[in-house]
Design a protein around this motif. Structure first.
Motif, PDB file in Angstrom:
ATOM      1  N   SER A 126      46.069  41.929  49.636  1.00 28.87           N
ATOM      2  CA  SER A 126      44.657  42.233  49.495  1.00 28.87           C
ATOM      3  C   SER A 126      44.204  42.100  48.041  1.00 28.87           C
ATOM      4  O   SER A 126      44.994  42.204  47.108  1.00 28.87           O
ATOM      5  N   ARG A 127      42.929  41.868  47.885  1.00 25.64           N
ATOM      6  CA  ARG A 127      42.308  41.783  46.562  1.00 25.64           C
ATOM      7  C   ARG A 127      42.236  43.181  45.961  1.00 25.64           C
ATOM      8  O   ARG A 127      41.889  44.153  46.630  1.00 25.64           O
ATOM      9  N   GLN A 128      42.568  43.302  44.684  1.00 28.62           N
ATOM     10  CA  GLN A 128      42.544  44.585  43.996  1.00 28.62           C
ATOM     11  C   GLN A 128      41.589  44.504  42.812  1.00 28.62           C
ATOM     12  O   GLN A 128      41.526  43.489  42.120  1.00 28.62           O
ATOM     13  N   ILE A 129      40.862  45.596  42.582  1.00 30.56           N
ATOM     14  CA  ILE A 129      39.965  45.701  41.441  1.00 30.56           C
ATOM     15  C   ILE A 129      40.365  46.934  40.638  1.00 30.56           C
ATOM     16  O   ILE A 129      40.316  48.060  41.145  1.00 30.56           O
ATOM     17  N   GLU A 170      39.870  41.987  38.120  1.00 28.26           N
ATOM     18  CA  GLU A 170      40.301  41.572  39.454  1.00 28.26           C
ATOM     19  C   GLU A 170      41.749  41.080  39.419  1.00 28.26           C
ATOM     20  O   GLU A 170      42.131  40.286  38.567  1.00 28.26           O
ATOM     21  N   ALA A 223      37.698  45.322  48.623  1.00 26.83           N
ATOM     22  CA  ALA A 223      38.820  45.355  47.679  1.00 26.83           C
ATOM     23  C   ALA A 223      39.477  46.730  47.685  1.00 26.83           C
ATOM     24  O   ALA A 223      38.872  47.735  48.063  1.00 26.83           O
TER      25      ALA A 223
END
Length: 237
Positions: A2-5, A29, A85
């Motif tokens: 998954s995309r992480q911020i 990001e 995110a």
């Protein structure tokens, strides 16, 4: 993955409920645990003065912020950037509380309705290093993350530092400073070697090395919630 911020804010004070506002938002990001460069950094006009103690921390004066956009003007852009995110935040309750109050003022829903999850690195650090100082500064020092160019706390700089701390804390890699072109092998030219021509010695680990290895696995168990792959392989062997 998954995309992480990795996210941090600066504020006019400590209480969103009593009218303090977000004055800076910094986001880094990560995708597959590596920085993408698709970051977000915004200063906001809070329409109020910063408390004296807060000003000493971030150094963002009223004059500097006067011509910056109000949060409500860019609130939807922030929502769109964060959507779906996983947010990585140090002492997450503070930043989440402030952001939710800003979204409420702008007529938008709270964070939990549009992000995948929120991970609090302070809570993680307290599990891995109980009884020790676990501020962002302390973790930077513990992991050797360079913060020498930080005079004031800034949301973007702190998010960058936290990204490096998070990678170290979760044992994914040592740092975010690897810069390898997509068409290059990570460690130089790859050469095939036929190991059958070598007589390789087998060196068994001594008791001290086994103890250190087990202590490291316990740390990884804590930070991963007991999902250490090596443990599973060891049990099945």
């Amino acid at each position: 993955m998954s995309r992480q911020i990795v996210l941090d804010t600066e504020t006019t004070g400590l209480s969103a409920e009593n009218g303090d506002r977000v004055i800076e938002l910094g986001c880094v990001e990560l995708f597959n645990r590596k920085p993408t460069g698709n970051d977000l950094h915004i200063y906001f006009n809070p329409e109020r003065e910063s408390h004296e103690d807060a000003l000493k921390v971030h150094g963002l004066t009223t004059d500097f912020l006067r011509d910056k956009p109000k949060f409500a003007m860019l609130a939807q852009d922030v929502v769109d950037y964060l959507r779906d995110a996983e947010l990585i935040i140090h002492n997450a309750a503070f930043d989440v509380g402030f952001l939710n109050k800003e979204f409420e003022r702008a007529g938008l829903p709270p964070l939990h309705t549009f992000v995948a999850e929120v991970t609090d690195t302070l809570a993680m650090a307290k599990q891995v290093y109980p009884g020790k100082r676990n501020s962002l500064d302390a973790l930077c020092d513990r992991f050797g993350v360079d913060r020498s160019n930080r005079t004031f706390h800034g949301a973007k700089l702190d998010a960058q530092l936290l990204a490096d701390v998070y990678i170290n804390l979760t044992r994914g890699q040592d740092a975010l400073l690897i810069d390898v072109a997509a068409d290059e092998p990570a460690f130089g030219k790859v050469v095939a070697v036929d190991l059958r021509s070598f007589e390789l010695p087998v060196l068994m680990a001594v008791e001290q090395e086994m103890t250190a290895h087990d202590a490291l696995l316990q740390q990884i168990d804590k930070s991963s919630g007991g999902r250490t792959i090596f443990r599973k392989l060891e049990a099945s062997a």
